[in-house]
Design a protein around this motif. Structure first.
Motif, mmCIF file in Angstrom:
data_model
loop_
_atom_site.group_PDB
_atom_site.id
_atom_site.type_symbol
_atom_site.label_atom_id
_atom_site.label_comp_id
_atom_site.label_asym_id
_atom_site.label_seq_id
_atom_site.Cartn_x
_atom_site.Cartn_y
_atom_site.Cartn_z
ATOM 1 N N SER A 212 -51.123 -8.580 16.997
ATOM 2 C CA SER A 212 -49.872 -8.859 17.695
ATOM 3 C C SER A 212 -48.779 -7.919 17.213
ATOM 4 C CB SER A 212 -49.430 -10.308 17.450
ATOM 5 O OG SER A 212 -50.370 -11.223 17.965
ATOM 6 N N LEU A 213 -47.818 -7.675 18.090
ATOM 7 C CA LEU A 213 -46.559 -7.026 17.746
ATOM 8 C C LEU A 213 -45.470 -8.074 17.889
ATOM 9 C CD1 LEU A 213 -46.808 -3.601 19.612
ATOM 10 C CD2 LEU A 213 -46.328 -3.853 17.190
ATOM 11 N N TRP A 214 -44.549 -8.099 16.911
ATOM 12 C CA TRP A 214 -43.474 -9.083 16.944
ATOM 13 C C TRP A 214 -42.138 -8.397 17.222
ATOM 14 C CZ3 TRP A 214 -47.257 -9.264 13.070
ATOM 15 C CH2 TRP A 214 -48.129 -10.363 13.149
ATOM 16 N N PRO A 215 -41.596 -8.522 18.432
ATOM 17 C CA PRO A 215 -40.262 -7.976 18.692
ATOM 18 C C PRO A 215 -39.233 -8.716 17.843
ATOM 19 C CG PRO A 215 -41.404 -8.549 20.746
ATOM 20 C CD PRO A 215 -42.176 -9.154 19.621
ATOM 21 N N MET A 216 -38.322 -7.968 17.226
ATOM 22 C CA MET A 216 -37.337 -8.571 16.334
ATOM 23 C C MET A 216 -35.952 -7.986 16.612
ATOM 24 S SD MET A 216 -39.546 -8.805 12.781
ATOM 25 C CE MET A 216 -38.574 -10.160 12.145
ATOM 26 N N TRP A 217 -34.963 -8.836 16.600
ATOM 27 C CA TRP A 217 -33.590 -8.471 16.958
ATOM 28 C C TRP A 217 -32.669 -8.846 15.798
ATOM 29 C CZ3 TRP A 217 -31.552 -5.903 21.050
ATOM 30 C CH2 TRP A 217 -30.183 -6.028 21.298
ATOM 31 N N ARG A 218 -31.694 -7.995 15.546
ATOM 32 C CA ARG A 218 -30.720 -8.266 14.482
ATOM 33 C C ARG A 218 -29.313 -8.130 15.050
ATOM 34 N NH1 ARG A 218 -27.474 -5.538 10.789
ATOM 35 N NH2 ARG A 218 -27.463 -6.316 8.630
ATOM 36 N N GLU A 219 -28.581 -9.218 15.015
ATOM 37 C CA GLU A 219 -27.181 -9.175 15.397
ATOM 38 C C GLU A 219 -26.374 -8.522 14.274
ATOM 39 O OE1 GLU A 219 -25.550 -9.885 18.104
ATOM 40 O OE2 GLU A 219 -27.232 -10.703 19.258
ATOM 41 N N PRO A 220 -25.303 -7.801 14.610
ATOM 42 C CA PRO A 220 -24.477 -7.232 13.541
ATOM 43 C C PRO A 220 -23.925 -8.339 12.652
ATOM 44 C CG PRO A 220 -23.372 -7.097 15.683
ATOM 45 C CD PRO A 220 -24.786 -7.513 15.952
ATOM 46 N N GLN A 221 -23.847 -8.047 11.378
ATOM 47 C CA GLN A 221 -23.439 -9.059 10.412
ATOM 48 C C GLN A 221 -22.104 -8.687 9.788
ATOM 49 O OE1 GLN A 221 -26.724 -9.734 7.719
ATOM 50 N NE2 GLN A 221 -28.170 -10.048 9.409
ATOM 51 N N GLN A 222 -21.342 -9.718 9.439
ATOM 52 C CA GLN A 222 -20.056 -9.498 8.782
ATOM 53 C C GLN A 222 -20.290 -9.117 7.335
ATOM 54 O OE1 GLN A 222 -17.069 -9.538 10.285
ATOM 55 N NE2 GLN A 222 -18.135 -9.910 12.220
ATOM 56 N N PRO A 223 -19.560 -8.107 6.846
ATOM 57 C CA PRO A 223 -19.739 -7.726 5.442
ATOM 58 C C PRO A 223 -19.315 -8.840 4.492
ATOM 59 C CG PRO A 223 -18.095 -6.320 6.555
ATOM 60 C CD PRO A 223 -18.612 -7.296 7.550
ATOM 61 N N ALA B 71 -34.472 0.748 1.403
ATOM 62 C CA ALA B 71 -33.448 1.747 1.088
ATOM 63 C C ALA B 71 -33.202 2.684 2.264
ATOM 64 C CB ALA B 71 -33.879 2.551 -0.143
ATOM 65 N N LEU B 72 -34.243 2.967 3.015
ATOM 66 C CA LEU B 72 -34.110 3.879 4.144
ATOM 67 C C LEU B 72 -33.409 3.212 5.328
ATOM 68 C CD1 LEU B 72 -35.069 6.822 4.422
ATOM 69 C CD2 LEU B 72 -37.103 5.984 5.566
ATOM 70 N N ILE B 73 -33.663 1.925 5.525
ATOM 71 C CA ILE B 73 -33.086 1.197 6.652
ATOM 72 C C ILE B 73 -31.630 0.811 6.400
ATOM 73 C CG2 ILE B 73 -33.243 -0.921 8.020
ATOM 74 C CD1 ILE B 73 -36.244 -0.925 7.461
ATOM 75 N N ALA B 74 -31.293 0.497 5.156
ATOM 76 C CA ALA B 74 -29.997 -0.100 4.834
ATOM 77 C C ALA B 74 -28.795 0.689 5.357
ATOM 78 C CB ALA B 74 -29.882 -0.313 3.325
ATOM 79 N N PRO B 75 -28.744 2.017 5.217
ATOM 80 C CA PRO B 75 -27.551 2.726 5.694
ATOM 81 C C PRO B 75 -27.326 2.584 7.201
ATOM 82 C CG PRO B 75 -28.807 4.116 4.196
ATOM 83 C CD PRO B 75 -29.661 2.927 4.498
ATOM 84 N N VAL B 76 -28.396 2.550 7.978
ATOM 85 C CA VAL B 76 -28.239 2.393 9.428
ATOM 86 C C VAL B 76 -27.768 0.982 9.756
ATOM 87 C CG1 VAL B 76 -29.384 2.509 11.667
ATOM 88 C CG2 VAL B 76 -29.942 4.186 9.896
ATOM 89 N N LEU B 77 -28.306 -0.016 9.066
ATOM 90 C CA LEU B 77 -27.857 -1.382 9.307
ATOM 91 C C LEU B 77 -26.395 -1.559 8.903
ATOM 92 C CD1 LEU B 77 -30.955 -3.522 8.276
ATOM 93 C CD2 LEU B 77 -30.340 -2.595 10.534
ATOM 94 N N GLU B 78 -25.977 -0.880 7.850
ATOM 95 C CA GLU B 78 -24.566 -0.928 7.465
ATOM 96 C C GLU B 78 -23.690 -0.329 8.563
ATOM 97 O OE1 GLU B 78 -24.470 1.080 3.724
ATOM 98 O OE2 GLU B 78 -25.563 -0.519 2.679
ATOM 99 N N ARG B 79 -24.147 0.766 9.162
ATOM 100 C CA ARG B 79 -23.404 1.349 10.292
ATOM 101 C C ARG B 79 -23.368 0.376 11.465
ATOM 102 N NH1 ARG B 79 -24.793 4.056 15.073
ATOM 103 N NH2 ARG B 79 -26.998 4.183 14.517
ATOM 104 N N CYS B 80 -24.504 -0.265 11.748
ATOM 105 C CA CYS B 80 -24.543 -1.247 12.830
ATOM 106 C C CYS B 80 -23.518 -2.358 12.593
ATOM 107 C CB CYS B 80 -25.940 -1.842 12.959
ATOM 108 S SG CYS B 80 -27.188 -0.719 13.636
ATOM 109 N N ASP B 81 -23.439 -2.826 11.360
ATOM 110 C CA ASP B 81 -22.495 -3.888 11.049
ATOM 111 C C ASP B 81 -21.054 -3.417 11.230
ATOM 112 O OD1 ASP B 81 -24.628 -5.539 10.492
ATOM 113 O OD2 ASP B 81 -24.511 -5.284 8.320
ATOM 114 N N ARG B 82 -20.759 -2.206 10.804
ATOM 115 C CA ARG B 82 -19.403 -1.681 10.965
ATOM 116 C C ARG B 82 -19.026 -1.534 12.431
ATOM 117 N NH1 ARG B 82 -21.160 2.023 7.123
ATOM 118 N NH2 ARG B 82 -21.218 3.675 8.700
ATOM 119 N N GLU B 83 -19.997 -1.116 13.237
ATOM 120 C CA GLU B 83 -19.724 -0.813 14.648
ATOM 121 C C GLU B 83 -20.006 -1.985 15.583
ATOM 122 O OE1 GLU B 83 -21.924 2.718 15.607
ATOM 123 O OE2 GLU B 83 -20.893 3.936 14.081
ATOM 124 N N GLY B 84 -20.467 -3.104 15.031
ATOM 125 C CA GLY B 84 -20.797 -4.255 15.870
ATOM 126 C C GLY B 84 -21.993 -4.014 16.763
#
Length: 201
Positions: free
Chosen positions: A190-201, A142-155
């Motif tokens: 270990s630490l796992w670096p993770m990347w998320r490309e912006p997603q289409q709504p 719930a805490l992460i979702a709003p930022v990811l939604e912004r990322c998706d809107r802004e590419g």
């Protein structure tokens, strides 16, 4: 779930540090950086305080209104700004602030800086912490979702380092993908670096 989220202000610093201290006290990476329970309990909050202060300076902190969860974010430019100190200088400063005699504090800061992707602007989820008695309720998502939604809107892509298998699985469900090269700490986790490309709504 209906989690009310607000932006943390300077007056929330102690709450943020306390949340992170409790959430990461038993984390495998915290255990490697600050080995031994008594030693970790004496120094861990200081480390979380440095992370909090840097985020206040360079990014922003989202806080569940009931004080149960917190996320530290930094919007990273495609390239470092001219005149910024390099990762090694910052790593030395972290070590001096937390525990000058513990080289692992400097090492982890330097190594995470070295693996951090450059070349594309992105949102960096530095840390997310949930109170131990509230974990498993979906607060992190719930805490992460709003930022990811912004990322998706802004590419805008997003990036993080997962510090345990449970969090890695959560991030995978949110669209993050392991970059393929883990940061394996010497004689540690270990630490796992993770990347998320912006997603289409």
């Amino acid at each position: 779930m209906g989690v009310r989220i607000r932006r943390a202000g300077a007056s929330d610093r102690d709450l943020v540090v306390g949340l992170l201290d409790a959430a990461f006290m038993d984390d495998p990476v915290s255990g490697w950086v600050l080995p031994g329970e008594e030693y970790r309990r004496a120094r861990h909050a200081r480390l979380m305080g440095v992370f909090t202060d840097v985020t206040y300076d360079e990014g922003y902190i989202d806080l569940a209104e009931d004080g149960s969860a917190v996320a530290l974010w930094v919007d990273m430019p495609a390239e470092p700004h001219p005149g910024e100190g390099d990762g090694e200088d910052e790593a030395v400063q972290v070590r001096q602030a937390v525990d000058p005699d513990n080289e692992r504090v400097e090492q982890i800061a330097r190594w995470t800086s070295e693996i951090h992707p450059v070349g594309r602007a992105h949102a960096y989820l530095w840390m997310i912490g949930v109170a131990p008695d509230r974990q498993g309720e979906g607060l992190g998502t719930a805490l992460i979702a709003p930022v990811l939604e912004r990322c998706d809107r802004e590419g805008l892509p997003a990036y993080l380092e997962a510090s345990n298998p449970r969090s890695r699985a959560l991030y995978e469900r949110l669209g993050f993908v392991f970059t393929g090269t883990a940061l394996d700490l010497p004689d540690g986790p270990s630490l796992w670096p993770m990347w998320r490309e912006p997603q289409q709504p």
